[in-house]
Design an enzyme around this catalytic site. Structure first.
Site, mmCIF file in Angstrom:
data_model
loop_
_atom_site.group_PDB
_atom_site.id
_atom_site.type_symbol
_atom_site.label_atom_id
_atom_site.label_comp_id
_atom_site.label_asym_id
_atom_site.label_seq_id
_atom_site.Cartn_x
_atom_site.Cartn_y
_atom_site.Cartn_z
ATOM 1 N N ASP A 180 0.825 -1.209 0.000
ATOM 2 C CA ASP A 180 0.000 0.000 0.000
ATOM 3 C C ASP A 180 0.866 1.269 0.000
ATOM 4 O OD1 ASP A 180 -2.261 1.503 0.096
ATOM 5 O OD2 ASP A 180 -2.748 1.083 2.187
ATOM 6 N N GLU A 289 -3.056 -0.252 -8.488
ATOM 7 C CA GLU A 289 -3.958 0.831 -8.076
ATOM 8 C C GLU A 289 -3.183 2.137 -8.156
ATOM 9 O OE1 GLU A 289 -6.919 0.505 -5.092
ATOM 10 O OE2 GLU A 289 -6.181 2.235 -3.995
#
Ligand SMILES: [Zn+2]
Length: 507
Positions: A180, A289
């Site tokens: 992340d 992402e």
């Protein structure tokens, strides 16, 4: 353990169901996790626990090929043997080899995904219990570099802990692992090496966010320095154009087109470089992402559309995109802001995603945003990624508040001592002076603190100092082991509420 060896031959000759019923011995110091019992060849592989820890147990006849994969203390004879295997990297690797369903996968083809973010390495079973009831795929391993630094873990640790818990829960439907908020190819490579197949590329540093507030003259000057072909493309494609995206219309005037070019083009070229790197390393087995959420001002729909179109033009295959939404998505509490305005803008964001390659809209700091969940679920038609993390930590704190008031008070005081320092890392607005003195509260009043916004935020952002405190750390993890069932139950309830309010269909 000797007791298990006594009837190991019978167990090995039984079905998995029979093994589940007969493997535990009254009076034995440890117990098996029933859902983890797997029979493969001439071996039984299962997870078990005693009063101190969890471990793998492999029972096998004649040292078959499965038992030699695992390392641990071996007991028994040449005919029947058992190994008690610690939960370390070597055994996690063996587990993924013998049971490939314990390894993370790419989730490109999964419509609804939810990031769970287990900072402790012991929440995953609760996440799975909730996810199993809905048409959703969990991204069970999810951690940012910041979280790794604060918890003293590596990406390898995060994925390995998850593998063991996936095995413990017997969960075979596939899950994701998200590196992340990564900003550099070096960090991305560390995550890839640990089998994290979802990469969240954070463009907030590399984009020119400051240009969002520059006056026209400064934007014009910066735009003029771009190559002729680029300028022509931007003017021809975007300046003074109205785009119809599903039910929404998005206007981009000439000034906005130039501003977007100055703010984002460099970052989008970098995204293309990262994409090429991922494709080289992983073929099509990755989920990219693109995140622009960690900026000071909300992503305007016109900017979102510009970014999506330019990514597609660069052939970047991205699975999800995380804009920064209007209002506040603070840690651990509900949405703060004008809900009607959020609904209006979110509709446009969702339409842009659906009309430009149908990527998932990703919602960061998504835990506990119950007020806006129905909008998010409905407008994306469930094609979304929701990231949560700290809320699972708060459920752990709740367990401590309920069962170990002495430990809770020392954790709470550690939080207060470190609150100011952690506010540098996490933006929250809680007035912690509203929190009662824990020494004046009765033991049974402590759990209610987990319903108070200020206390939630206080404990939310101070997980690092708490987990690194030499006195608290061993006591905390011992308590989490002791109250494992209560913790998983708490996570289950909390996650069920999230998925239900989002409107994810039940299985
Ligand atoms: Zn984020």
């Amino acid at each position: 353990m000797e007791k298990i060896l006594e009837n190991a031959a019978t167990l090995l000759a039984s079905s998995e169901n029979n093994i589940r019923q007969n493997i535990d011995h009254p009076g034995s110091a440890f117990s098996f996790y029933s859902d983890s019992i797997n029979k493969i060849g001439d071996s039984i592989v299962a997870m078990a626990r005693d009063s101190k820890s969890r471990f793998l147990v492999v029972i096998s006849s004649c040292d078959d090929e499965t038992i030699v994969e695992f390392t641990g203390d071996r007991i028994g004879t040449d005919e029947i043997a058992a190994k008690i295997c610690p939960l370390n990297a070597a055994n996690a690797k063996a587990l993924r080899k013998v049971f490939p369903w314990t390894a993370p996968i790419s989730l490109r083809d999964r419509k609804t995904t939810v990031g769970c973010g287990d900072r402790l390495g012991c929440a995953t079973v609760g996440h799975i219990a909730a996810a199993k009831e809905f048409q959703v795929t969990p991204v069970l391993a999810q951690q940012s570099i910041r979280e790794l630094a604060l918890t003293g873990r590596t990406y390898r640790d995060v994925v390995d802990d998850t593998c063991f818990m996936v095995f413990q829960a017997g969960y075979k439907d596939g899950y994701g692992a998200d590196g992340d908020h990564l900003k550099t190819i070096d960090d991305i490579d560390v995550a890839l090496a640990a089998d994290m197949l979802m990469i969240t590329l954070d463009l907030s540093d590399i984009m020119n966010a400051a240009a969002g507030d520059w006056p026209r003259s400064e934007i014009d000057a910066a735009f003029d320095k771009l190559p002729e072909g680029t300028k022509q493309h931007i003017i021809d494609t975007y300046a003074d154009k109205t785009f119809t995206v599903k039910s929404s219309k998005v206007n981009i005037d000439a000034a906005t087109a130039k501003r977007c070019a100055v703010m984002y083009l460099g970052a989008l070229d970098y995204a293309a470089t990262v994409h090429e790197h991922l494709a080289e390393r992983r073929g099509n087995k990755f989920d990219l992402e693109v995140s622009i959420d960690e900026t000071t001002s909300p992503t305007l729909p016109s900017h979102h559309l510009f970014i999506a179109k330019e990514l597609l033009l660069r052939n970047v295959e991205f699975t999800s995109l995380a804009p920064r939404f209007i209002g506040e998505f603070q840690k651990g509490i509900d949405y703060i802001g004008d809900k009607a305005e959020f609904d209006r803008q979110f509709r446009v964001h969702a339409d842009i995603a659906q009309a430009n390659g149908d990527y998932k809209v990703s919602i960061h700091s998504g835990s506990d945003k119950f007020m806006v969940y129905p909008t998010i679920g409905e407008m994306t038609d469930m094609r979304l990624h929701l990231k949560t993390a700290g809320t699972s930590w708060l459920e752990a704190v709740r367990v401590i508040a309920q069962h170990d008031p002495v430990l809770y008070r020392s954790m709470h005081k550690c939080s207060l001592d470190n609150f100011a320092a952690m506010q540098e890392l996490y933006h929250i607005t809680a007035d912690i002076n509203k929190i009662a003195d824990v020494d004046s509260l009765k033991d049974e009043e402590l759990p209610a603190l987990m319903e108070q916004l200020e206390a939630r935020q206080l404990l939310h952002i101070t997980y690092g100092p708490i987990l690194n405190d030499k006195v608290i750390r061993p006591l905390f993890f011992a308590a989490m082991h002791k109250f494992e069932k209560e913790y998983h139950q708490g996570i289950y309830k909390h996650f069920y509420k999230h998925l239900n309010l989002l409107g994810v269909p039940k299985r």
